[in-house]
Design a protein around this motif. Structure first.
Motif, mmCIF file in Angstrom:
data_model
loop_
_atom_site.group_PDB
_atom_site.id
_atom_site.type_symbol
_atom_site.label_atom_id
_atom_site.label_comp_id
_atom_site.label_asym_id
_atom_site.label_seq_id
_atom_site.Cartn_x
_atom_site.Cartn_y
_atom_site.Cartn_z
ATOM 1 N N VAL A 23 0.846 -1.187 0.000
ATOM 2 C CA VAL A 23 0.000 0.000 0.000
ATOM 3 C C VAL A 23 0.883 1.239 0.000
ATOM 4 O O VAL A 23 1.736 1.403 0.879
ATOM 5 C CB VAL A 23 -0.926 0.023 1.239
ATOM 6 N N TRP A 24 0.674 2.088 -0.979
ATOM 7 C CA TRP A 24 1.323 3.404 -1.023
ATOM 8 C C TRP A 24 0.312 4.380 -0.452
ATOM 9 O O TRP A 24 -0.824 4.453 -0.919
ATOM 10 C CB TRP A 24 1.685 3.752 -2.464
ATOM 11 N N SER A 25 0.692 5.136 0.587
ATOM 12 C CA SER A 25 -0.307 5.915 1.311
ATOM 13 C C SER A 25 0.151 7.337 1.629
ATOM 14 O O SER A 25 0.721 7.586 2.686
ATOM 15 C CB SER A 25 -0.673 5.192 2.608
ATOM 16 N N PRO A 26 -0.125 8.283 0.732
ATOM 17 C CA PRO A 26 0.172 9.686 1.028
ATOM 18 C C PRO A 26 -0.977 10.349 1.787
ATOM 19 O O PRO A 26 -2.036 9.747 1.984
ATOM 20 C CB PRO A 26 0.287 10.293 -0.370
ATOM 21 N N ASN A 27 -0.756 11.581 2.175
ATOM 22 C CA ASN A 27 -1.831 12.408 2.721
ATOM 23 C C ASN A 27 -2.671 12.946 1.575
ATOM 24 O O ASN A 27 -2.201 13.033 0.438
ATOM 25 C CB ASN A 27 -1.256 13.602 3.503
ATOM 26 N N VAL A 28 -3.910 13.364 1.887
ATOM 27 C CA VAL A 28 -4.689 14.084 0.896
ATOM 28 C C VAL A 28 -3.917 15.344 0.534
ATOM 29 O O VAL A 28 -3.109 15.840 1.326
ATOM 30 C CB VAL A 28 -6.115 14.425 1.406
ATOM 31 N N VAL A 29 -4.162 15.873 -0.654
ATOM 32 C CA VAL A 29 -3.426 17.056 -1.086
ATOM 33 C C VAL A 29 -3.798 18.255 -0.217
ATOM 34 O O VAL A 29 -4.906 18.366 0.271
ATOM 35 C CB VAL A 29 -3.658 17.373 -2.578
ATOM 36 N N TYR A 30 -2.848 19.121 -0.037
ATOM 37 C CA TYR A 30 -3.042 20.352 0.729
ATOM 38 C C TYR A 30 -2.125 21.413 0.128
ATOM 39 O O TYR A 30 -1.242 21.095 -0.678
ATOM 40 C CB TYR A 30 -2.752 20.137 2.223
ATOM 41 N N GLU A 31 -2.344 22.630 0.514
ATOM 42 C CA GLU A 31 -1.572 23.739 -0.040
ATOM 43 C C GLU A 31 -0.069 23.518 0.143
ATOM 44 O O GLU A 31 0.385 23.144 1.220
ATOM 45 C CB GLU A 31 -1.995 25.053 0.637
ATOM 46 N N ASN A 32 0.676 23.709 -0.918
ATOM 47 C CA ASN A 32 2.137 23.576 -0.957
ATOM 48 C C ASN A 32 2.647 22.145 -0.802
ATOM 49 O O ASN A 32 3.836 21.933 -0.560
ATOM 50 C CB ASN A 32 2.812 24.481 0.081
ATOM 51 N N ALA A 33 1.767 21.153 -0.936
ATOM 52 C CA ALA A 33 2.208 19.759 -0.873
ATOM 53 C C ALA A 33 2.902 19.382 -2.188
ATOM 54 O O ALA A 33 2.598 19.935 -3.243
ATOM 55 C CB ALA A 33 1.013 18.835 -0.648
ATOM 56 N N THR A 34 3.825 18.444 -2.113
ATOM 57 C CA THR A 34 4.459 17.921 -3.321
ATOM 58 C C THR A 34 3.397 17.204 -4.140
ATOM 59 O O THR A 34 2.632 16.402 -3.585
ATOM 60 C CB THR A 34 5.581 16.934 -2.947
ATOM 61 N N PRO A 35 3.296 17.463 -5.433
ATOM 62 C CA PRO A 35 2.293 16.788 -6.266
ATOM 63 C C PRO A 35 2.466 15.260 -6.211
ATOM 64 O O PRO A 35 3.591 14.752 -6.250
ATOM 65 C CB PRO A 35 2.569 17.316 -7.672
ATOM 66 N N LEU A 36 1.355 14.551 -6.114
ATOM 67 C CA LEU A 36 1.406 13.095 -6.023
ATOM 68 C C LEU A 36 2.053 12.466 -7.250
ATOM 69 O O LEU A 36 2.661 11.400 -7.150
ATOM 70 C CB LEU A 36 0.009 12.531 -5.798
ATOM 71 N N THR A 37 1.954 13.136 -8.405
ATOM 72 C CA THR A 37 2.584 12.604 -9.617
ATOM 73 C C THR A 37 4.098 12.490 -9.454
ATOM 74 O O THR A 37 4.727 11.650 -10.095
ATOM 75 C CB THR A 37 2.269 13.494 -10.840
ATOM 76 N N GLN A 38 4.677 13.305 -8.589
ATOM 77 C CA GLN A 38 6.123 13.245 -8.348
ATOM 78 C C GLN A 38 6.490 12.181 -7.311
ATOM 79 O O GLN A 38 7.660 11.845 -7.150
ATOM 80 C CB GLN A 38 6.638 14.603 -7.872
ATOM 81 N N LEU A 39 5.491 11.658 -6.612
ATOM 82 C CA LEU A 39 5.753 10.713 -5.528
ATOM 83 C C LEU A 39 5.339 9.276 -5.847
ATOM 84 O O LEU A 39 5.894 8.338 -5.271
ATOM 85 C CB LEU A 39 5.009 11.169 -4.262
ATOM 86 N N TYR A 40 4.382 9.113 -6.740
ATOM 87 C CA TYR A 40 3.811 7.780 -6.986
ATOM 88 C C TYR A 40 4.837 6.862 -7.652
ATOM 89 O O TYR A 40 5.356 7.169 -8.718
ATOM 90 C CB TYR A 40 2.559 7.895 -7.854
ATOM 91 N N PRO A 41 5.122 5.704 -7.048
ATOM 92 C CA PRO A 41 6.129 4.813 -7.627
ATOM 93 C C PRO A 41 5.652 4.051 -8.856
ATOM 94 O O PRO A 41 6.463 3.525 -9.606
ATOM 95 C CB PRO A 41 6.446 3.856 -6.472
ATOM 96 N N GLY A 42 4.331 3.959 -9.081
ATOM 97 C CA GLY A 42 3.798 3.287 -10.255
ATOM 98 C C GLY A 42 3.006 2.035 -9.908
ATOM 99 O O GLY A 42 3.250 1.382 -8.893
ATOM 100 N N ASP A 43 2.042 1.713 -10.783
ATOM 101 C CA ASP A 43 1.177 0.560 -10.550
ATOM 102 C C ASP A 43 1.948 -0.757 -10.475
ATOM 103 O O ASP A 43 1.483 -1.712 -9.859
ATOM 104 C CB ASP A 43 0.115 0.457 -11.650
ATOM 105 N N GLU A 44 3.120 -0.811 -11.100
ATOM 106 C CA GLU A 44 3.889 -2.052 -11.036
ATOM 107 C C GLU A 44 4.409 -2.349 -9.627
ATOM 108 O O GLU A 44 4.779 -3.474 -9.310
ATOM 109 C CB GLU A 44 5.041 -2.054 -12.051
ATOM 110 N N TYR A 45 4.406 -1.346 -8.744
ATOM 111 C CA TYR A 45 4.875 -1.520 -7.374
ATOM 112 C C TYR A 45 3.759 -1.440 -6.338
ATOM 113 O O TYR A 45 3.979 -1.793 -5.184
ATOM 114 C CB TYR A 45 5.917 -0.447 -7.025
ATOM 115 N N VAL A 46 2.604 -0.954 -6.723
ATOM 116 C CA VAL A 46 1.530 -0.661 -5.772
ATOM 117 C C VAL A 46 0.330 -1.564 -6.027
ATOM 118 O O VAL A 46 -0.125 -1.698 -7.159
ATOM 119 C CB VAL A 46 1.101 0.827 -5.911
#
Length: 148
Positions: free
Chosen positions: A3-26
């Motif tokens: 399970v890849w588990s970030p926080n919900v987006v909030y102001e000034n958060a790093t975009p999830l597109t930059q953090l997601y490792p990809g479906d091959e890992y999740v």
């Protein structure tokens, strides 16, 4: 299951597109979000807190989503309202396959049973047939949303 588990987006958060490792890992995507934390002190529904991130995740992944941490404060007397909203709203999100309540006293009392009203709201909401589940040891975990 991974399970890849970030926080919900909030102001000034790093975009999830930059953090997601990809479906091959999740296998499942998790999300953590609370009503009553810093920046969310005024009442917001589950959808107001989660929908922007859910919409972004739909473009990012086809994996099922688990709300890996959620809870609400009662500082404004709205915890029972939020629990009711949560349990009414989750069935409208077929991509969400489950949720975990953060049952703790830390910055505040996040526990469901912290107030009789919150406890009653949870008991009433979770009694809906939607939340009835059977378990079988031979079950196979879902790895895609039902829409795929």
């Amino acid at each position: 299951m991974w399970v890849w588990s970030p926080n919900v987006v909030y102001e000034n958060a790093t975009p999830l597109t930059q953090l997601y490792p990809g479906d091959e890992y999740v296998d499942w995507v998790g999300l953590s979000g609370y009503y009553g934390t810093a920046g969310m002190e005024t009442y917001q529904t589950f959808d107001q807190i989660y929908r922007p991130t859910l919409n972004g995740l739909k473009r990012l992944s086809r994996r099922p989503i688990v709300v890996t941490e959620t809870a609400a404060t009662d500082k404004q007397g709205r915890k029972a309202d939020w629990i009711t909203d949560l349990l009414q709203t989750l069935p409208q999100h077929p991509e969400i396959i489950g949720f975990l309540w953060y049952e703790s006293v830390k910055e505040t009392d996040w526990r469901i049973a912290a107030t009789p009203a919150a406890s009653a709201a949870f008991a009433q909401g979770i009694a809906r047939p939607y939340y009835g589940a059977t378990w079988d040891p031979d079950m196979v975990p879902r790895r895609l949303t039902r829409a795929n």
